[in-house]
Design a protein around this motif. Structure first.
Motif, PDB file in Angstrom:
ATOM      1  N   ILE A 135      -7.339  31.407  16.381  1.00 37.05           N
ATOM      2  CA  ILE A 135      -6.069  30.678  16.401  1.00 37.05           C
ATOM      3  C   ILE A 135      -5.195  31.296  17.482  1.00 37.05           C
ATOM      4  N   TYR A 136      -4.823  30.488  18.462  1.00 39.34           N
ATOM      5  CA  TYR A 136      -3.915  30.931  19.514  1.00 39.34           C
ATOM      6  C   TYR A 136      -2.491  30.660  19.052  1.00 39.34           C
ATOM      7  N   GLY A 137      -1.809  31.732  18.671  1.00 40.20           N
ATOM      8  CA  GLY A 137      -0.503  31.602  18.040  1.00 40.20           C
ATOM      9  C   GLY A 137       0.530  30.884  18.885  1.00 40.20           C
ATOM     10  N   SER A 138       0.464  31.058  20.210  1.00 46.01           N
ATOM     11  CA  SER A 138       1.451  30.405  21.075  1.00 46.01           C
ATOM     12  C   SER A 138       1.320  28.883  21.036  1.00 46.01           C
ATOM     13  N   LYS A 139       0.126  28.388  20.737  1.00 40.36           N
ATOM     14  CA  LYS A 139      -0.109  26.947  20.626  1.00 40.36           C
ATOM     15  C   LYS A 139      -0.058  26.471  19.175  1.00 40.36           C
ATOM     16  N   PHE A 140       0.323  27.357  18.276  1.00 40.78           N
ATOM     17  CA  PHE A 140       0.233  27.088  16.841  1.00 40.78           C
ATOM     18  C   PHE A 140       1.593  27.215  16.165  1.00 40.78           C
ATOM     19  N   GLN A 141       2.654  27.053  16.933  1.00 38.55           N
ATOM     20  CA  GLN A 141       3.992  27.263  16.375  1.00 38.55           C
ATOM     21  C   GLN A 141       4.515  25.975  15.742  1.00 38.55           C
ATOM     22  N   PHE A 142       3.941  25.679  14.598  1.00 39.90           N
ATOM     23  CA  PHE A 142       4.342  24.527  13.796  1.00 39.90           C
ATOM     24  C   PHE A 142       4.377  24.942  12.335  1.00 39.90           C
ATOM     25  N   ARG A 143       5.153  24.226  11.568  1.00 32.71           N
ATOM     26  CA  ARG A 143       5.125  24.430  10.122  1.00 32.71           C
ATOM     27  C   ARG A 143       3.825  23.870   9.555  1.00 32.71           C
ATOM     28  N   ALA A 144       3.430  24.402   8.389  1.00 37.87           N
ATOM     29  CA  ALA A 144       2.174  23.958   7.787  1.00 37.87           C
ATOM     30  C   ALA A 144       2.184  22.462   7.505  1.00 37.87           C
ATOM     31  N   SER A 145       3.340  21.915   7.123  1.00 40.29           N
ATOM     32  CA  SER A 145       3.425  20.492   6.806  1.00 40.29           C
ATOM     33  C   SER A 145       3.364  19.614   8.050  1.00 40.29           C
ATOM     34  N   GLU A 146       3.612  20.175   9.241  1.00 42.52           N
ATOM     35  CA  GLU A 146       3.629  19.391  10.481  1.00 42.52           C
ATOM     36  C   GLU A 146       2.261  19.337  11.156  1.00 42.52           C
ATOM     37  N   ARG A 147       1.369  20.239  10.795  1.00 38.52           N
ATOM     38  CA  ARG A 147       0.091  20.328  11.506  1.00 38.52           C
ATOM     39  C   ARG A 147      -0.850  19.180  11.171  1.00 38.52           C
ATOM     40  N   SER A 148      -0.698  18.589   9.993  1.00 44.44           N
ATOM     41  CA  SER A 148      -1.639  17.538   9.595  1.00 44.44           C
ATOM     42  C   SER A 148      -1.581  16.337  10.534  1.00 44.44           C
ATOM     43  N   ALA A 149      -0.425  16.095  11.152  1.00 50.03           N
ATOM     44  CA  ALA A 149      -0.281  14.960  12.070  1.00 50.03           C
ATOM     45  C   ALA A 149      -0.333  15.387  13.533  1.00 50.03           C
ATOM     46  N   LYS A 150      -0.577  16.656  13.788  1.00 46.39           N
ATOM     47  CA  LYS A 150      -0.586  17.175  15.157  1.00 46.39           C
ATOM     48  C   LYS A 150      -1.999  17.118  15.731  1.00 46.39           C
ATOM     49  N   LYS A 151      -2.108  16.735  16.999  1.00 47.07           N
ATOM     50  CA  LYS A 151      -3.390  16.737  17.692  1.00 47.07           C
ATOM     51  C   LYS A 151      -3.492  18.003  18.540  1.00 47.07           C
ATOM     52  N   PHE A 152      -4.535  18.784  18.273  1.00 44.20           N
ATOM     53  CA  PHE A 152      -4.737  20.044  18.983  1.00 44.20           C
ATOM     54  C   PHE A 152      -5.882  19.904  19.981  1.00 44.20           C
ATOM     55  N   LYS A 153      -5.789  20.681  21.049  1.00 45.11           N
ATOM     56  CA  LYS A 153      -6.903  20.810  21.986  1.00 45.11           C
ATOM     57  C   LYS A 153      -7.757  21.975  21.549  1.00 45.11           C
ATOM     58  N   LEU A 154      -9.061  21.727  21.472  1.00 44.79           N
ATOM     59  CA  LEU A 154      -9.947  22.761  20.963  1.00 44.79           C
ATOM     60  C   LEU A 154     -10.077  23.944  21.924  1.00 44.79           C
ATOM     61  N   LYS A 155      -9.867  23.726  23.211  1.00 43.68           N
ATOM     62  CA  LYS A 155      -9.929  24.819  24.186  1.00 43.68           C
ATOM     63  C   LYS A 155      -8.533  25.375  24.380  1.00 43.68           C
TER      64      LYS A 155
END
Length: 238
Positions: free
Chosen positions: A213-233
């Motif tokens: 987990i790259y923390g700088s790209k992971f600065q969201f609340r737990a409830s907000e991540r379900s609708a967030k699109k992440f890049k795997l790289k």
């Protein structure tokens, strides 16, 4: 041939005469007996209907009442009182300041023990297995990574593998609370650590699958991540 207006006028007169006959005609004797009505003459019936219409439509004149009566059905006006709908009371919630004052998110010192949260970790592992369809050996790592990025991490064991601050490297523990910018982690020596997500890389192992987990790209609340699109790289500047 007769002009069309004359024909229409006679038809209207015939209709009005028929309506008068129905309106002012007497009821059959059998019907009058069943309803217990006293027989009345046509003049009395006409006077009753006129008086009734005047009471029902006081704002209209006699000519207007007769015109309505002769040409179309009479619709008696009835004003319904609208019921006032009760106002919905909004549920009062605590503000961020009130939550801080009440210390709702603080963990008491006597509860900061690693072994107390091991059952939480077991529940989290079962939750991840169900989320990733069993975590079989032939599962695709990209699928597991995408599921973990949107999963709830409360109860997961994480390790800080890289950081701009060397003192954070090597911290391992169970995530007790996740906020937008920090993780609260309980370590094996019963110490509660607040680790920022910024400029840190976290590793997470589940049944042999290791995810980062790259923390700088992971600065969201737990409830907000379900609708967030992440890049795997992911990338991070350390």
């Amino acid at each position: 041939m007769r002009p069309a207006p004359v024909v229409r006028t006679r038809q209207r007169l015939r209709r009005s005469t028929a309506m008068e006959g129905v309106l002012y005609g007497g009821l059959p004797r059998e019907a009058a007996k069943e309803l217990r009505l006293q027989p009345q003459g046509s003049e009395e019936a006409k006077a009753f209907v006129s008086a009734f219409l005047k009471r029902s439509m006081p704002q209209k004149k006699d000519e207007a009442i007769q015109d309505v009566l002769m040409r179309k059905a009479v619709v008696l006006e009835h004003h319904c009182r609208r019921r006032k709908q009760p106002k919905r009371r909004k549920t009062k919630t605590f503000t961020a300041k009130q939550r801080r004052e009440l210390r709702l998110f603080e963990i008491e010192p006597e509860q900061q023990r690693y072994e107390l949260f091991l059952p939480l970790h077991e529940l989290w592992k079962q939750y991840i297995r169900d989320l990733c369809y069993g975590l079989k050996p032939d599962a695709q790592p990209q699928m597991v990574q995408s599921k973990l990025l949107k999963a709830d991490l409360h109860g997961a064991i994480v390790t800080v593998t890289k950081s701009k601050c060397p003192s954070y490297v090597g911290i391992t523990g169970i995530i007790l609370q996740e906020f937008k910018h920090v993780f609260k982690i309980i370590t094996k020596d019963n110490k509660l650590k607040v680790v920022p997500k910024m400029n840190n890389v976290f590793s997470l192992e589940t049944d042999g699958f290791i995810s980062y987990i790259y923390g700088s790209k992971f600065q969201f609340r737990a409830s907000e991540r379900s609708a967030k699109k992440f890049k795997l790289k992911g990338t991070i500047d350390l």
